[in-house]
Design an enzyme around this catalytic site. Structure first.
Site, PDB file in Angstrom:
ATOM      1  N   ARG A  28     -16.036  16.763  -0.230  1.00 33.49           N
ATOM      2  CA  ARG A  28     -17.118  17.733  -0.029  1.00 33.49           C
ATOM      3  C   ARG A  28     -17.134  18.102   1.444  1.00 33.49           C
ATOM      4  O   ARG A  28     -17.396  17.276   2.323  1.00 33.49           O
ATOM      5  CB  ARG A  28     -18.455  17.117  -0.424  1.00 33.49           C
ATOM      6  N   GLY A  29     -16.828  19.376   1.736  1.00 32.02           N
ATOM      7  CA  GLY A  29     -16.626  19.800   3.111  1.00 32.02           C
ATOM      8  C   GLY A  29     -17.808  19.555   4.022  1.00 32.02           C
ATOM      9  O   GLY A  29     -17.663  19.066   5.146  1.00 32.02           O
ATOM     10  N   ASP A  62     -19.963  17.314   3.955  1.00 30.22           N
ATOM     11  CA  ASP A  62     -20.221  15.893   4.189  1.00 30.22           C
ATOM     12  C   ASP A  62     -19.201  15.261   5.136  1.00 30.22           C
ATOM     13  O   ASP A  62     -19.562  14.530   6.060  1.00 30.22           O
ATOM     14  CB  ASP A  62     -20.205  15.121   2.867  1.00 30.22           C
ATOM     15  N   THR A  63     -17.910  15.534   4.894  1.00 28.06           N
ATOM     16  CA  THR A  63     -16.883  14.727   5.563  1.00 28.06           C
ATOM     17  C   THR A  63     -15.747  15.513   6.192  1.00 28.06           C
ATOM     18  O   THR A  63     -14.815  14.912   6.743  1.00 28.06           O
ATOM     19  CB  THR A  63     -16.257  13.734   4.554  1.00 28.06           C
ATOM     20  N   ARG A  64     -15.774  16.870   6.130  1.00 28.96           N
ATOM     21  CA  ARG A  64     -14.618  17.629   6.604  1.00 28.96           C
ATOM     22  C   ARG A  64     -14.301  17.320   8.071  1.00 28.96           C
ATOM     23  O   ARG A  64     -13.131  17.123   8.436  1.00 28.96           O
ATOM     24  CB  ARG A  64     -14.850  19.137   6.436  1.00 28.96           C
ATOM     25  N   GLY A 106     -16.005  31.062  -3.488  1.00 33.71           N
ATOM     26  CA  GLY A 106     -16.052  31.580  -4.843  1.00 33.71           C
ATOM     27  C   GLY A 106     -16.436  30.507  -5.838  1.00 33.71           C
ATOM     28  O   GLY A 106     -16.720  29.364  -5.504  1.00 33.71           O
ATOM     29  N   GLU A 164     -12.527  20.835  -9.400  1.00 29.80           N
ATOM     30  CA  GLU A 164     -11.332  20.259  -8.795  1.00 29.80           C
ATOM     31  C   GLU A 164     -11.095  18.852  -9.334  1.00 29.80           C
ATOM     32  O   GLU A 164      -9.959  18.464  -9.632  1.00 29.80           O
ATOM     33  CB  GLU A 164     -11.510  20.229  -7.276  1.00 29.80           C
TER      34      GLU A 164
END
Length: 1326
Positions: free
Chosen positions: A25-26, A28-30, A58, A92
């Site tokens: 999840r970007g 949160d942890t990217r 999207g 995903e």
């Protein structure tokens, strides 16, 4: 040079683009944990996919992400607090579980500051996220359930748990990288130089691996003949699934290594490999078993045991599934299927040989190192493929040996291999033979040399006679070790190369001198021994199948020196004279066409068991003599003997099991002792045309009695006692008039067939046969023994097992049928074709299991008083005498609306009126959604050529594509003119459909023609002229809102060129396609309509958003001027018509001054080159591409986007216009300063769209009328074009008549003139 073949799984582990795919999840942890993990993996040289933010925009997953998932070896799932709030992440995750876990690859979950149980059971933040998703996707519960399942499955996998403030992130990441490094650093096993044909076989083994085991390890067996590719397949599967396991071991050549080093050595190798320890030494096998149990009890291991041939090998290494931890897999390869059975391995796969295509591919690569072979080699390559019989070992050995050789050398080598098999191939194949017990080796050599292709029962009797031992167990052993194969019909065969291996073993007994071998089978060897009198005591079995063109000129003394000959089998052989001597050691004597009137005088075998002398010229006297002398004889075959008139006393041969006297056309009488042979299993008097009677029978062992084609036989023998082994009785073309009451003593009788008897009387005892399932009476008058007395017996005795009664072309009374139906209450099939029946009785309603009823060609049948309640198929073709009331019963609407599939065929000239949707001369289409409706179909065939059969079918069409997906397809339908076919289809047609998606069903017909081969084709226009089709929707079992007979996608979407709203009444005009009788398949986002001549329908061509109908897609959305409707559709279409008509005018100009009529007419038609008429088109573009954060504005934009994705005519509906105008005004008044507002540029675009909307509305009436007019001109032009083309064809077909040519020419000129006039009247302006 070609690239070597690689299947999808070949060299699997190193075919990946990425080692690792990270799902996260970007927000949160990217920029923290995930980025640090990626950098650490990258520094270790681990190829890692780490997506950027653009790919996550999207609603759905980008195709590039899907591709990355599919091409990744390991997936790391970083579960954080907000992971489940993203539908993108959940989609995903589902894809990862499908692509990676589903293919046996590794998924590594990381729980980043989140409790694994929250993920597993969707608690905490995960519960909140999933609840929100359920509200958001309340119309798609399946999607949310998939997310929940994927989360649960992923959280159950072994992974790492990280808590903030409790441990160092750096150390945590180091441990992950170390774990991943250990998993990916293993080298894959080399599978094969040319891994041909592996993909399908790997897929089959993978199916066995699914599901796991409830008790420790899952054990799977792979078995097959040597050289078939078991080890190759096991290596490929091992490489494919190895990643998720904590311990890996492929123990190769277990058989060979256990012989060389012992079982303890194998245990040590296994322990060292998985534990990573060196120098493990075991004092005994028992110590090894204890250590394996202790160390692997909780460890998930993958173990392959290759080439097992002894039970103790399995017991020493993998004695039980509970020795290993849950999720472990043990794969065993062996040549012996029984080893797997005895070890309780339930999941097994038999490796099949290569088909012709695979074999040719492997041979080409092995021999030439490329696939495209010089054509001059193809003939010899195909011969080698035939010789190898699909064995990969043989293909590789022969191919590599002949690499670089000429065609002549290939031919020579193949001939040599056929005579003396290749040693490399023999060495591998012989391993299975050497492992057999001595007796089983003997059986194998007997079969390989002489008995391949025998029936199982004949083989069993022959081998028993030769060796005095029941061979059933030995035959099964050979089958389990893949040395022979037993088909279900009892046919015993053998791989050609295995047969060659066995014959080569025998040839090596005496390579140069055939008389020194134990078995002879080659015609040249047999003839050499007999003609040269060089037989020896070494020969124990002789088999001859020589061409009759070769005369064997011998002195009859060839057998004198063969004192140990046990079997002499001569299938074919043209002997100059008969034998003067036969060995007394013979136990099996089979000689077709025995060339003498008697056996030699000194022939006194004590153990002769099988005597088969078909086509001999024996007289009755020698037969009497041999029956008295050969007391141990079990099989006697004197078929096709014209000299025998009676079968004598056989009491001196009490062991007889088979008596065969078929085709003895002068046989008149059979001695009564034949009926008392207690061991007799078969009595065959087939086509004994003069046989008048049979003795009474008391044959408790009898299995088969063949009385077929005995026209002089007038009575069936009495059955004197219980005969419980006979299951079938067939009487074909006899004069037997009555079956005896004692027929009930055939207590196990299941099938009775009585055919071509003038009259047959059935005894009441036939109903006592409680196992009788099938009774067939064909072309006979049939009576019941008590029927003539005039009493209709009550159903005191009935046969409950009877399921199929066939009274084909039988003469019977109506009363007989009533009685027979009462006595057979559980009938499932009843065939009364061509019977003289007048009334189908009402009692047939009591046959609740009757599903198939045939009443074809019943020319006297007038009344049908009842229909079985569960009927599925009723055929009354050519039964023309049915009363009108009976027809009404068969065509009753309520009958056809009852639940259940049904098929009715009966004479008729019109479709019943309750079929609301009818059409003639064309298919019918309807559209449905959610589930297939309950419907009835009716086909009326007025006329059709007799040599053709029709094939009704209903095809599902997806996006205008005819993909052959049939909901219904009747391949057995006969083309009977003047008949109707009614099909009642279930609403659960076995098809799965997406919710709320429209599907098209096309109801049509094909024609099946029979010539050199069967062909299926579409009906021609002429043939369609004799066809009518009807469709009835069963409203009680269908949702009528989900069914339409006009294209709903055209109704609500883009194609208003064919479907335009009325400005005053707001209803829709009928589609022109329907007026023409056309079928309109549903398009997918269709924007451009084009004529499809193959299916005679208008279908759509998909244009993606962002494209116009004339411009190729660039893949990027762009702004484009929105035209008023008058210029967007009408003008462009008018221009197309003008161009078409102008071209037609130019190309059909004729030289008026031409004097010669033929030249003038030929020139005219030569110039006619008709092309399809361009159809109307329009375009739509997405005006809105941004995604604001404010939910209210986002919803408004989605609404506008939805409207603008439809074509102009939808927007012209007044109510829809009002809604859209309000949305546009609201958006255009928002400033960029507002919360969630939009940019000035977007506001400008929306304002312009509002202006265009106003212009669209103003031009609506004018545009609507113009489109209607243009459409009518298009349709008329299309009709004229087809007429012109038809004229041209007729003109070219006329050869001799100039007058007829002139008439056709004048017609064409008239059509041409009308086309010119049409061009003048079409408006060209806007």
């Amino acid at each position: 040079m070609s690239t070597p073949p690689l299947t999808s799984s070949s060299s699997f582990c190193y075919a990946f683009t990425y080692d690792v795919f990270i799902s996260f999840r970007g927000c949160d942890t990217r920029y923290g944990f995930t980025n640090n993990l990626y950098q650490a993996l990258h520094r270790k040289g681990i190829r890692t996919f780490f997506d950027d933010e653009e790919l996550r925009k999207g609603e759905g997953i980008a195709q590039s992400l899907v591709k990355a998932i599919e091409e990744s070896r390991i997936a790391i799932l970083v579960f954080s607090k907000n992971y489940a709030s993203s539908s993108f992440c959940l989609d995903e995750l589902v894809k990862i579980m499908e692509c990676i876990k589903g293919n046996g690859r590794l998924i590594f979950p990381v729980f980043y500051d989140v409790d694994p149980s929250d993920v597993r059971h969707q608690k905490g933040s995960y519960a909140v996220a999933l609840t929100n998703h359920e509200q958001r996707f309340k119309d798609d519960n399946v999607k949310v359930q998939k997310w929940r399942t994927a989360l649960h499955e992923a959280a159950n996998l072994s992974g790492n748990d990280f808590k903030l403030q409790r441990e160092y992130e750096h150390a945590f990441i180091v441990n992950i990288v170390k774990e991943i490094s250990n998993r990916i650093r293993r080298a894959p096993l080399h599978v094969a130089d040319y891994p041909v044909g592996l993909e399908s076989r790997v897929r089959e083994v993978n199916k066995l691996l699914n599901g796991g085991s409830n008790n420790g390890a899952l054990m799977v067996g792979i078995y097959g003949v040597g050289g078939i590719g078991k080890t190759t397949l096991a290596k490929e599967v091992y490489n494919l699934i190895a990643d998720p396991f904590h311990g890996l071991c492929f123990l190769e050549n277990v058989r060979e290594n256990s012989i060389k080093h012992g079982l303890a050595y194998l245990q040590e190798s296994f322990l060292c490999k998985i534990l990573g320890e060196k120098d493990i030494k075991l004092a005994s096998v028992s110590e090894g078993i204890s250590l394996i149990k202790k160390r692997f009890k909780n460890k998930k291991v993958l173990l392959v045991l290759d080439d097992i041939d002894k039970p103790e090998q399995l017991q020493a290494i993998a004695g039980s599934p509970d020795w290993f931890g849950p999720g472990s897999i043990i794969i065993i390869t062996t040549r012996d299927k029984h080893l797997l059975t005895s070890h309780r391995v339930e999941r097994t796969y038999q490796v099949k040989g290569f088909d012709e295509k695979e074999a040719l591919e492997l041979l080409s690569w092995s021999a030439f190192k490329y696939e495209n072979v010089d054509p001059i080699y193809m003939d010899i390559l195909n011969k080698v493929v035939l010789y190898a019989s699909g064995l990969p070992l043989a293909l590789e050995v022969i191919g590599s040996n002949l690499n670089g050789r000429s065609v002549e050398e290939w031919i020579s080598a193949l001939d040599e291999n056929k005579r003396i098999p290749n040693k490399d191939i023999q060495r591998i194949l012989r391993v299975s033979f050497d492992a057999l017990e001595d007796y089983h080796q003997t059986l194998f050599l007997d079969i390989a040399c002489c008995f391949k292709g025998y029936d199982f029962e004949d083989l069993k009797d022959t081998l028993h006679a030769l060796h005095d031992v029941n061979p059933i167990f030995g035959i099964r052993v050979l089958a389990e070790r893949s040395l022979i194969k037993i088909y279900k019909n009892g046919y015993v065969t053998q791989h050609d190369l295995i047969q060659d291996m066995g014959r080569e073993i025998v040839r090596q007994e005496s390579p140069e001198n055939p008389s020194g071998r134990s078995r002879l089978w080659l015609p040249e060897d047999v003839m050499q021994v007999l003609q040269q009198n060089i037989g020896t005591n070494q020969i124990g079995l002789m088999f001859l199948d020589a061409p009759m063109s070769k005369v064997i000129d011998w002195d009859g003394e060839g057998f004198r020196k063969m004192g140990n000959l046990k079997a002499l089998i001569i299938k074919n052989g043209n002997f100059f004279n008969g034998p003067h001597h036969l060995p007394n050691s013979l136990r099996v004597l089979e000689w077709c066409g025995y060339p003498s009137h008697s056996l030699p005088a000194d022939f006194h075998p004590k153990k002769l068991s099988i005597l088969k002398l078909p086509n001999n010229c024996f007289t009755p006297l020698p037969l009497v003599k041999l029956l008295k002398e050969f007391m141990d004889m079990s099989v006697l075959d004197f078929s096709s003997n014209d000299w025998i008139t009676h079968i004598p006393d056989v009491s001196s041969a009490p062991n007889l099991k088979e008596l065969r006297f078929g085709f003895c056309e002068n046989l008149v009488e059979i001695d009564g002792t034949v009926g008392l042979l207690s061991k007799l299993r078969m009595l065959n008097v087939y086509r004994c045309t003069k046989l008048r009677s049979l003795p009474s029978l008391m044959l408790p062992s009898l299995l088969f009695l063949d009385l077929t084609e005995c026209p002089s036989l007038e009575s069936f023998p009495e059955i004197l006692g219980k005969m419980e082994n006979m299951t079938s009785l067939e009487l074909f073309n006899t004069s037997i008039r009555e079956l005896p009451y004692s027929i009930c003593n055939l207590t196990r009788l299941q099938h009775v067939s009585l055919q071509w008897s003038e009259t047959i009387i059935l005894p009441s005892s036939i109903f006592m046969l409680q196992e009788l399932r099938n009774l067939h009476i064909v072309r006979s008058k049939v009576l019941l023994s008590n029927e003539e007395e005039g009493t209709e017996e009550r159903c005191s005795v009935s046969c409950a097992a009877m399921t199929y009664l066939k009274l084909y072309s039988s003469n019977m009374s109506d009363k007989f049928l009533r009685i027979i139906l009462a006595r057979f209450p559980n009938l499932e099939r009843l065939n009364l074709t061509e019977s003289n029946l007048r009334i189908l009785p009402a009692c047939i309603k009591n046959c609740h299991l009757l599903r198939f009823l045939r009443l074809d060609h019943c020319i006297n049948l007038q009344e049908i008083r009842g229909i079985p309640p569960n009927i599925q198929c009723l055929s009354a073709s050519y039964t023309m005498s049915l009363s009108s009331s009976s027809r009404r019963i068969l065509l009753n609407k309520e009958l056809h609306e009852e639940v259940g599939k049904k098929r009715f065929v009966l004479p008729g000239t019109s479709i019943p009126s309750w079929f609301e949707n009818q059409d003639s001369g064309q298919p019918i289409s309807f559209w449905f959604r959610n589930q297939f409706p309950a419907i009835s179909l009716c086909f009326l065939l007025k006329e059709l050529d007799n040599e053709r059969n029709i094939r009704p079918h209903m095809e599902l069409i997806s996006n205008g594509n005819h993909n052959g997906r049939h909901v219904f397809d009747d391949r057995s339908c006969m083309g009977a003119p003047g008949h109707i076919w009614i099909y009642d289809l279930e609403d659960n047609a076995g098809q799965q459909f997406q919710q709320n998606e429209w599907n098209q069903a096309l109801v049509s017909l094909s024609v099946v023609t029979f010539g050199d081969k069967k062909n299926v084709r579409e009906l021609s226009t002429k043939e369609w002229g004799s066809i009518e089709i009807g469709v009835h929707i069963i409203k009680e079992r269908s949702n009528m809102d989900d069914i339409q007979f006009t294209n709903p996608l055209l109704d609500k979407d883009d194609n208003k060129t064919l479907h335009v709203a009325d400005p005053h009444n707001h209803h829709v005009h009928q589609q022109p396609g329907r007026q023409l009788g056309l079928s309109l398949p549903p398009p997918s986002l269709s924007n451009n309509l084009q004529w499809d001549p193959y299916y005679d329908c208008i279908r759509a061509t998909e244009i993606a958003p962002g494209e116009s109908s004339n411009t190729p897609s660039s893949g990027n959305a762009r702004e484009e001027e929105v035209h008023p409707i008058s210029t967007c559709t009408a003008s462009s279409t008018s221009s197309s018509i003008h161009k078409y008509l102008s071209n037609e005018n130019e190309t059909t100009t004729v030289d008026e001054d031409e004097d010669d009529d033929d030249v003038e007419m030929d020139a005219f038609f030569d110039s006619v080159d008709v092309t399809g008429i361009p159809m109307l088109y329009n375009s739509h573009e997405k005006l809105v591409t941004t995604t604001p954060s404010d939910e209210e504005i986002r919803q408004t934009l989605r609404s506008v986007k939805s409207f603008l994705s439809h074509d102009a005519s939808i927007l012209l509906d007044p109510e829809l216009c009002t809604i859209l105008k309000a949305n546009l005004d609201y958006l255009s008044n928002l400033s960029s300063a507002d919360h969630g507002g939009i940019s000035r540029e977007m506001s400008k675009v929306i304002s312009e769209a509002s202006q265009f909307l106003t212009r669209w509305s103003r031009d609506y009436t004018k545009g609507h009328n113009k489109i209607d007019y243009i459409m009518s001109q298009l349709l008329r032009a299309d009709e004229l074009e087809m007429n012109l083309e038809s004229n041209k064809k007729r003109y070219l077909e006329v050869v001799a008549s100039r007058k007829r040519k002139r008439e056709i020419f004048e017609e064409a000129k008239t059509i041409k003139a009308e086309l010119d006039e049409l061009r003048k009247n079409v408006p060209m302006g806007t």
